[in-house]
Design a protein around this motif. Structure first.
Motif, PDB file in Angstrom:
ATOM      1  N   LEU A 194       5.409 -13.394 -12.159  1.00  0.00           N
ATOM      2  CA  LEU A 194       6.609 -13.724 -12.934  1.00  0.00           C
ATOM      3  C   LEU A 194       7.829 -13.732 -12.022  1.00  0.00           C
ATOM      4  CD1 LEU A 194       6.020 -11.581 -16.146  1.00  0.00           C
ATOM      5  CD2 LEU A 194       5.977 -14.072 -16.007  1.00  0.00           C
ATOM      6  N   ASP A 195       8.841 -14.491 -12.418  1.00  0.00           N
ATOM      7  CA  ASP A 195      10.079 -14.548 -11.641  1.00  0.00           C
ATOM      8  C   ASP A 195      10.907 -13.307 -11.959  1.00  0.00           C
ATOM      9  OD1 ASP A 195      12.252 -15.225 -10.139  1.00  0.00           O
ATOM     10  OD2 ASP A 195      12.980 -16.788 -11.486  1.00  0.00           O
ATOM     11  N   ILE A 196      10.538 -12.213 -11.318  1.00  0.00           N
ATOM     12  CA  ILE A 196      11.223 -10.932 -11.496  1.00  0.00           C
ATOM     13  C   ILE A 196      11.817 -10.526 -10.151  1.00  0.00           C
ATOM     14  CG2 ILE A 196      10.880  -8.474 -11.951  1.00  0.00           C
ATOM     15  CD1 ILE A 196       8.826  -9.282 -14.060  1.00  0.00           C
ATOM     16  N   ARG A 197      13.125 -10.327 -10.124  1.00  0.00           N
ATOM     17  CA  ARG A 197      13.799 -10.035  -8.854  1.00  0.00           C
ATOM     18  C   ARG A 197      14.379  -8.628  -8.808  1.00  0.00           C
ATOM     19  NH1 ARG A 197      16.808 -15.972  -8.488  1.00  0.00           N
ATOM     20  NH2 ARG A 197      15.072 -17.083  -9.466  1.00  0.00           N
ATOM     21  N   THR A 198      14.294  -7.920  -9.925  1.00  0.00           N
ATOM     22  CA  THR A 198      14.794  -6.548  -9.942  1.00  0.00           C
ATOM     23  C   THR A 198      13.729  -5.648  -9.315  1.00  0.00           C
ATOM     24  OG1 THR A 198      15.971  -7.071 -11.981  1.00  0.00           O
ATOM     25  CG2 THR A 198      15.834  -4.768 -11.396  1.00  0.00           C
ATOM     26  N   LYS A 199      13.603  -5.768  -8.020  1.00  0.00           N
ATOM     27  CA  LYS A 199      12.608  -5.010  -7.273  1.00  0.00           C
ATOM     28  C   LYS A 199      13.009  -5.019  -5.799  1.00  0.00           C
ATOM     29  CE  LYS A 199       9.657  -9.120  -6.970  1.00  0.00           C
ATOM     30  NZ  LYS A 199       8.367  -9.741  -7.265  1.00  0.00           N
ATOM     31  N   MET A 200      12.719  -3.929  -5.125  1.00  0.00           N
ATOM     32  CA  MET A 200      12.986  -3.851  -3.695  1.00  0.00           C
ATOM     33  C   MET A 200      12.050  -2.830  -3.070  1.00  0.00           C
ATOM     34  SD  MET A 200      16.521  -1.625  -3.396  1.00  0.00           S
ATOM     35  CE  MET A 200      16.814  -0.115  -4.316  1.00  0.00           C
ATOM     36  N   VAL A 201      11.843  -2.989  -1.779  1.00  0.00           N
ATOM     37  CA  VAL A 201      11.124  -1.999  -0.983  1.00  0.00           C
ATOM     38  C   VAL A 201      12.179  -1.204  -0.230  1.00  0.00           C
ATOM     39  CG1 VAL A 201       9.526  -1.641   0.922  1.00  0.00           C
ATOM     40  CG2 VAL A 201       9.061  -3.406  -0.786  1.00  0.00           C
ATOM     41  N   PRO A 202      12.420   0.041  -0.623  1.00  0.00           N
ATOM     42  CA  PRO A 202      13.475   0.812   0.051  1.00  0.00           C
ATOM     43  C   PRO A 202      13.018   1.293   1.433  1.00  0.00           C
ATOM     44  CG  PRO A 202      13.009   1.669  -2.163  1.00  0.00           C
ATOM     45  CD  PRO A 202      11.879   0.766  -1.779  1.00  0.00           C
ATOM     46  N   LEU A 203      13.885   1.089   2.390  1.00  0.00           N
ATOM     47  CA  LEU A 203      13.733   1.663   3.715  1.00  0.00           C
ATOM     48  C   LEU A 203      14.834   2.697   3.888  1.00  0.00           C
ATOM     49  CD1 LEU A 203      12.755   0.009   6.984  1.00  0.00           C
ATOM     50  CD2 LEU A 203      14.929   1.220   6.963  1.00  0.00           C
ATOM     51  N   VAL A 204      14.465   3.922   4.207  1.00  0.00           N
ATOM     52  CA  VAL A 204      15.430   5.008   4.316  1.00  0.00           C
ATOM     53  C   VAL A 204      15.499   5.463   5.763  1.00  0.00           C
ATOM     54  CG1 VAL A 204      16.050   7.352   3.576  1.00  0.00           C
ATOM     55  CG2 VAL A 204      14.982   5.765   1.957  1.00  0.00           C
ATOM     56  N   ARG A 205      16.709   5.388   6.326  1.00  0.00           N
ATOM     57  CA  ARG A 205      16.950   5.914   7.673  1.00  0.00           C
ATOM     58  C   ARG A 205      17.692   7.232   7.524  1.00  0.00           C
ATOM     59  NH1 ARG A 205      17.926   0.000   9.724  1.00  0.00           N
ATOM     60  NH2 ARG A 205      19.993   0.145   8.826  1.00  0.00           N
ATOM     61  N   ALA A 206      17.081   8.314   8.028  1.00  0.00           N
ATOM     62  CA  ALA A 206      17.658   9.651   7.885  1.00  0.00           C
ATOM     63  C   ALA A 206      17.607  10.371   9.219  1.00  0.00           C
ATOM     64  CB  ALA A 206      16.895  10.454   6.829  1.00  0.00           C
ATOM     65  N   ALA A 207      18.783  10.675   9.761  1.00  0.00           N
ATOM     66  CA  ALA A 207      18.897  11.425  11.020  1.00  0.00           C
ATOM     67  C   ALA A 207      18.005  10.830  12.105  1.00  0.00           C
ATOM     68  CB  ALA A 207      18.561  12.900  10.788  1.00  0.00           C
ATOM     69  N   GLY A 208      18.006   9.508  12.203  1.00  0.00           N
ATOM     70  CA  GLY A 208      17.258   8.834  13.244  1.00  0.00           C
ATOM     71  C   GLY A 208      15.815   8.542  12.918  1.00  0.00           C
ATOM     72  N   ARG A 209      15.315   9.069  11.803  1.00  0.00           N
ATOM     73  CA  ARG A 209      13.945   8.791  11.372  1.00  0.00           C
ATOM     74  C   ARG A 209      13.951   7.709  10.295  1.00  0.00           C
ATOM     75  NH1 ARG A 209      10.304  10.611  15.091  1.00  0.00           N
ATOM     76  NH2 ARG A 209      10.845  12.739  15.756  1.00  0.00           N
TER      77      ARG A 209
END
Length: 534
Positions: free
Chosen positions: A379-394
């Motif tokens: 379905l044409d659903i765009r309310t979605k993302m793959v979060p990438l979290v950068r924390a203290a260099g990690r």
């Protein structure tokens, strides 16, 4: 008014948000999708039960049918379901009318939108949708309508009088599946009819950390005097233990179950997809009591109810600075706006992220939204993302329920990080068919073959391993498979060592081991720590 002793909300006190006595999943909350779910899902389930209660009882006695549309009325029995059906028809008139009017608009477009101007059709729109929709063509000249969602929430179809928080002093150990059965009143369950947006809920849930006068709060909630014993039973004199701090110079991840992961440094905390259990449910897992007093951000990856849990979010509203959500498509029926919904529900700082948008939520923590492929049945659903979290260099990537259909996508986003320290990836590789979630929203039923082929599934071991290799992940965690026993009523699944999902998790661990990459299945509870990097 006499000032009474101050007590704490118990860490075991459970609070379930209900609409028309059904668990408030996202597509039931939004006015237009909620109207269709009420008519196409809820009413047929109730009527089917009343036609043959014994068939539902037989199905529920078979564990293989858990997760199906079978009503468990508990002590209320058929009389309770009859009363609920009558109340739903009476109190849900406006929502049911909205569902009929959505059909009317679609039929209007089918008959008259043949490529010419749509302007004459506005005068024929039903009253409930006048001023709330735009009639449009796509670039193949197929007609549809776009909903102005903030205006829909102002109409009577979303009247908050049908919103209830239902409390128990401890979580029930054996609850019916929330898509298949309502939560009917019973002894030991306290129902408080007040809008989910009410700031009084913040005062209540803040009492998990700061004590309150429970009797005074009961008065503010306008509870009936005979409910006071059940309300005060939710509180305890015992102060909560403080959440364990993170050592300076370290980055810690804590797995709370399913896709809920807390990323912390000594000075910041980000919580992803919070669906969190309670204390005293018979399992040794992290609970809300293990969260820090303040969260710099809560990140929602997508709109499904095992990732967007209003039950958990309401309890965190007063202690969360920012909620980050994916940007919606802008008014399509199948893709409601999370930002609009959360704003109506009383959340104050909700920010949308589009693909590759980045936001710094603390001095040493940044969240980047990467594209999300798969799992939404095409379905044409765009309310979605793959979060990438950068924390203290990690750097940590939360690939929730994706299917890496086009691996080159991930080659194109490698410049968003220096090194991927851990990939969290969902291995729910079977999934439900299209109609299981989206059936009430479809203009016409999908053919059986198409319905089965378009599934709400994530990666298998081979796909997950390919992604880990392409992104050079230093560690791999399989998660988000609905296995935690205290979440069974929400996910419809339970841990089975012979299930395809669990088998694939073992294969993933083996594949990664052959490459010298540590990998594991996250289940029940897990904690990992990294040194910070300048």
């Amino acid at each position: 008014m006499t000032v009474g002793p101050k007590t704490y909300l118990r860490p075991s006190a459970a609070a379930q948000p209900l609409i028309h006595r059904w668990y408030a999943w996202p597509y039931l909350i939004a006015p237009h999708t909620g109207a269709l779910n009420l008519r196409e899902r809820i009413l047929p389930i109730l009527r089917n039960y009343l036609d043959a209660p014994e068939r539902h009882a037989e199905a529920l006695a078979n564990p293989a049918f858990y997760g199906g549309p079978f009503v468990n009325p508990g002590p209320a029995g058929p009389a309770g379901v009859t009363a609920l059906l009558e109340a739903t028809l009476r109190e849900g008139r406006d929502r049911l009318a909205l569902a009929d009017d959505i059909d009317q608009v679609q039929e209007l477009l089918d008959r008259h939108a043949t490529g010419g101007s749509l302007e004459p059709l506005y005068a024929q729109l039903p009253d409930t949708l006048r001023g709330c929709v735009e009639l449009v063509y796509d670039n193949a000249h197929r007609a549809g309508c776009r909903f102005f969602e903030p205006l829909l929430y102002r109409r009577t179809a979303s009247d908050a009088q049908h919103q209830v928080l239902s409390f128990t002093a401890a979580p029930e150990r054996d609850q019916p599946f929330v898509y298949g059965s309502p939560v009917l009143p019973r002894a030991g369950r306290l129902d408080v009819a007040r809008p989910f947006s009410s700031p009084l809920w913040d005062a209540l849930f803040a009492a998990r950390l700061d004590p309150v006068d429970a009797r005074e709060l009961a008065e503010r909630l306008e509870l009936e005097p005979d409910t006071l014993p059940d309300f005060t039973a939710l509180f305890t004199d015992d102060a909560p233990r403080p959440a364990a701090a993170v050592e300076p110079g370290r980055v810690r991840t804590r797995f709370f179950g399913h896709a809920a992961v807390l990323v912390e440094t000594a000075g910041a905390a980000v919580l992803l997809d919070p669906l969190i259990g309670y204390a005293d449910d018979g399992h040794e897992h992290f609970s809300i009591a293990d969260l820090p007093a303040r969260l710099d951000a809560v990140v929602i990856s997508h709109f499904h109810s095992d990732h967007f849990s209003l039950e958990t979010l309401l309890q965190l509203r007063s202690r969360t600075d920012t909620i980050l959500v994916p940007r919606s498509s802008g008014g399509s029926l199948q893709d409601p706006s999370l930002r609009t919904m959360l704003g109506v529900l009383g959340f104050r700082n909700v920010q949308e992220l589009g693909e590759l948008d980045a936001v710094r939520v603390a001095e040493d923590v940044e969240v980047v939204a990467l594209p999300f492929l798969g799992e939404h049945a095409d379905l044409d659903i765009r309310t979605k993302m793959v979060p990438l979290v950068r924390a203290a260099g990690r750097t940590f990537l939360f690939a929730t329920d994706i299917t890496p259909l086009e691996p080159r996508l991930y080659d194109l986003v490698r410049d968003t990080y220096r090194q991927l320290d851990a990939l969290f990836i969902g291995l729910e590789c079977v999934g439900a068919p299209l109609s299981w979630l989206y059936g009430p929203l479809l203009r016409r039923p999908a053919a059986r073959r198409d319905n089965e082929s378009r599934r709400l599934k994530g990666s298998d071991a081979a796909q997950a391993d390919l992604l880990a290799q392409r992104m050079n992940a230093q560690r791999v965690f399989a998660y988000a498979m609905g296995l935690e026993p205290w979440l069974k009523h929400l996910t419809g699944s339970e841990y089975d060592p012979d299930s395809e999902q669990v088998r694939q998790s073992r294969l993933l661990v083996e594949r990664c081991a052959r490459r010298g990459v540590p990998a594991e299945l996250l289940y029940i509870r897990a904690e990992h720590s990294w040194s910070a990097v300048d």
